[in-house]
Structures are given as C-alpha cells and as structure tokens.
Design a protein around this motif. Structure first.
Motif, short mmCIF file in Angstrom:
data_model
loop_
_atom_site.label_atom_id
_atom_site.label_comp_id
_atom_site.label_asym_id
_atom_site.label_seq_id
_atom_site.Cartn_x
_atom_site.Cartn_y
_atom_site.Cartn_z
N GLY A 1 -9.15 -0.39 2.42
CA GLY A 1 -10.04 -0.14 3.67
C GLY A 1 -9.32 0.67 4.61
O GLY A 1 -9.69 1.15 5.77
N THR A 2 -7.93 0.86 4.55
CA THR A 2 -7.18 1.67 5.53
C THR A 2 -6.41 2.67 5.17
O THR A 2 -5.99 3.62 6.19
CB THR A 2 -5.92 0.39 6.37
OG1 THR A 2 -5.44 -0.07 5.13
CG2 THR A 2 -6.94 -0.81 6.95
N GLU B 1 -11.29 9.31 9.27
CA GLU B 1 -11.21 8.19 8.58
C GLU B 1 -11.47 8.48 6.96
O GLU B 1 -12.06 9.75 6.74
CB GLU B 1 -12.59 7.37 8.81
CG GLU B 1 -12.56 6.82 10.29
CD GLU B 1 -11.46 5.64 10.33
OE1 GLU B 1 -11.40 5.24 9.28
OE2 GLU B 1 -11.33 5.47 11.21
N ASP C 1 0.68 6.73 5.96
CA ASP C 1 -0.73 7.08 6.37
C ASP C 1 -1.71 7.77 5.47
O ASP C 1 -2.86 7.66 5.78
CB ASP C 1 -0.61 7.99 7.73
CG ASP C 1 0.06 7.31 8.67
OD1 ASP C 1 -0.36 6.48 9.44
OD2 ASP C 1 1.56 7.83 8.91
N LEU D 1 -5.05 -2.56 0.73
CA LEU D 1 -4.99 -1.18 1.62
C LEU D 1 -6.13 -0.34 1.65
O LEU D 1 -6.13 0.68 2.19
CB LEU D 1 -3.71 -0.27 1.38
CG LEU D 1 -2.41 -1.22 1.54
CD1 LEU D 1 -1.30 -0.50 1.05
CD2 LEU D 1 -2.30 -1.54 2.98
#
Length: 340
Positions: free
Chosen positions: A282-283, A336, A156, A280
């Motif tokens: 954007g996340t 975010e 994460d 990855l």
C-alpha cells in the motif's frame, strides 16, 4: 567489487574507456566476469581449497561484480531533505547461442544510472542499481530476495527492468507464478511453479504498484510505452491455457504474466511478492518495465558476418537508456502508486 565500480565509471564517463566500444556498452562487464569466473574455476592455489569453498568464492564474484553488494542508499536524513530513493535492477545479456554479440539494454541502464541523481518534478531522486544473471538456479536459490530484502523498506520506488518486445516499452501490470521452460544462460530449462519460500501462501499472481497511467501518458522518449494487462491462465475449473487481454480471472492458475514466463516475469513476480510480504504494497510503488529489443543496424543482422557494434546499435541503446531514466523520473513524480 572493483570490476563493478570500473564498469559503472566507464559507463558514466569517468576514467579511461579501455577499448573501442561505446562507454554505455554493458558487454565488457559481462565478458570480464566470464573471464574471471573461468580463472577462479581453474585456480590451483598453494593451499587446500575445497569445492565448497570454491563455490563460495564464485558466489561472491557473481554478486559483487553485478553490484548487488554495492547498493548505497542515502540515510533517512536525505529523505527528510526531499531526496527520493530508487532501486533499479537489470539483467545480463542472454540468448548468446543465437547471437554472441547480444547486449542487454537493461544492464546498460543499470550501469549508466547507478549512483546518479535524477531531477524530477517531485525533486531529486538518487538511483541505486544492480544486475542479475539469466539463470534459473540463482533465482531458485533466492538471489532476488537476498539482494532486495534489505533495501525495499528504505526506498521510495523500485523497478525491475529487462529487455522485452520490439519497438516498445511495457509496464507489466500482472506477474505470474510460472516458469515456461525457455533455456537460460546455462542452457538449462525449468517448467514449473516459481519456487519460493512458504509456498503454502504463494499467490498465482502479483500486481504492479508503479504509476502506469502516469508513465504511459508521459512523453518519455522515442519509443511508445504501453500498460500491458495481458496474461495467460488456466481458468478455475479448466485444463487449457487461455490468453486474457485484461488480466487474470478469479481462481485461475498462472501460465504467463504480462512479461511472459521467463526470468523477466520471475524477477517481477519475486520482487513484488517480497514487497507484499514485507507489508509494503500500500505504500511502495514497484513493478516491472520491459525495454524494446536492442537491435543492430540494417545490414548487420547476421551474427556470423556482422560487426560487434554499429552506429544504429549504439543509438538504439542510448535512446533506450535515456528513456528508462525518463520513465523513472515520471514514476517518482507521480504522487501515488496506481492500484489494480
């Protein structure tokens, strides 16, 4: 593998300390690895051992004793239960010819945090760590990508960590594709574009996706934390390098990222480029954090006459490691990643 586990256990208060240095000290692991490397290089077994085989054994020793083969992320069910997964990397000590006593707080943070669960405002986060050598050749051979590629799609958040400036933490906004030539732990210099797979698609710059605004706004500990946006570039159409306090300009060529032009910049560049090439960006929040320089106490600054540790040295390292933990907690809690 046992050497890495023993060093982690020592740092986290499990088992005997085996010596009179503070448990959080990263140097016993480094010294022990040097001793094991020497023994393996001079080993004369009772069977034929080719130099290629010996090099392969040395490679296994290098990777496993730095925790690169010991990353144990919880499965997908853990994420479903709200457990975040974090990957953090540190470095060996370096500039030992300048002062043989040097420790690296990023390596100490890796030992203290490996396998631990941090409580954050967004819930618990499991941290897995590894350490990297301060050597250009390992990076040229793809050590960073080999170690991180299996895990970035499963975490994460990730952060590479290294020792940086005096008296401050920095979240490095931009990383550059340039090696500035400072000698590594083999006393080897490299001045060149960072060598990567598929250089035709290689960008001059990569950017952090760590939540730098949240990190710099939070009270994470004793040292101030900065959002470092400065880079050094050759502007498009130019020939001379210039410092840009607000980041690179379009079409420029990298000469230093926010984290400089040494291996701390390079691990940040490689890790964030890998993030982007895996789709990855954007996340996945990820980037580089520089810790303060770990300093000895007043009166213990001469490597020829000073002691290997002192109370201020231990206190400084403990404070830096604790603040790394707090920065990770803030980063996990931010909903975010920030975008450049």
């Amino acid at each position: 593998s046992a050497l890495w586990r023993r060093a982690v256990d020592r740092a986290q208060g499990r088992g005997p300390a085996r010596g009179d240095l503070a448990r959080d000290d990263d140097r016993p692991l480094y010294w022990a690895r040097l001793g094991m490397t020497r023994e393996l290089r001079t080993w004369n077994p009772g069977f034929r051992l080719t130099e290629r085989q010996r090099d392969a054994l040395l490679g296994v020793l290098e990777r496993t004793s730095r925790g690169q083969s010991d990353i144990d992320l919880p499965g997908g069910e853990a994420r479903g239960k709200g457990l975040k997964r974090v990957l953090l990397t540190g470095f060996d000590p370096f500039t030992l010819d300048r002062d043989i006593r040097i420790s690296n707080p990023s390596g100490a943070a890796a030992l203290v945090l490996d396998g631990t669960v941090i409580q954050t405002a967004a819930g618990p986060a499991r941290v897995e760590t590894a350490v990297f050598p301060v050597r250009w050749r390992d990076f040229t051979q793809g050590a960073v990508e080999e170690a991180l590629r299996p895990y970035l799609p499963r975490v994460d958040l990730f952060t590479t960590v290294s020792q940086g400036r005096v008296g401050r933490f920095d979240v490095e906004r931009t990383n550059g594709a340039w090696r500035g030539g400072f000698p590594d732990n083999d006393n080897v210099s490299r001045t060149e574009t960072v060598p990567v797979a598929d250089p035709a698609s290689q960008p001059q710059w990569t950017t952090t996706t760590l939540p730098y605004e949240a990190i710099t706004a939070a009270d994470t500990g004793r040292f101030p934390v900065y959002d470092n946006t400065s880079v050094t570039e050759i502007p498009a159409g130019g020939t001379d390098a210039v410092v840009r306090p607000d980041g690179p300009t379009p079409g420029s060529t990298a000469r230093a990222g926010g984290g400089g032009d040494y291996l701390s910049n390079e691990i940040a560049y490689r890790a964030t480029l890998l993030r982007d090439r895996l789709g990855l960006r954007g996340t996945l929040p990820g980037g580089h954090v520089h810790t303060p320089v770990l300093r000895f106490g007043d009166g213990n600054t001469d490597p020829a006459t000073g002691t290997v540790t002192d109370p201020a040295f231990v206190r400084n390292r403990l404070d830096i490691v604790a603040q790394v933990r707090s920065i990770v907690a803030v980063a996990v809690s931010a909903s975010e990643p920030d975008r450049s």
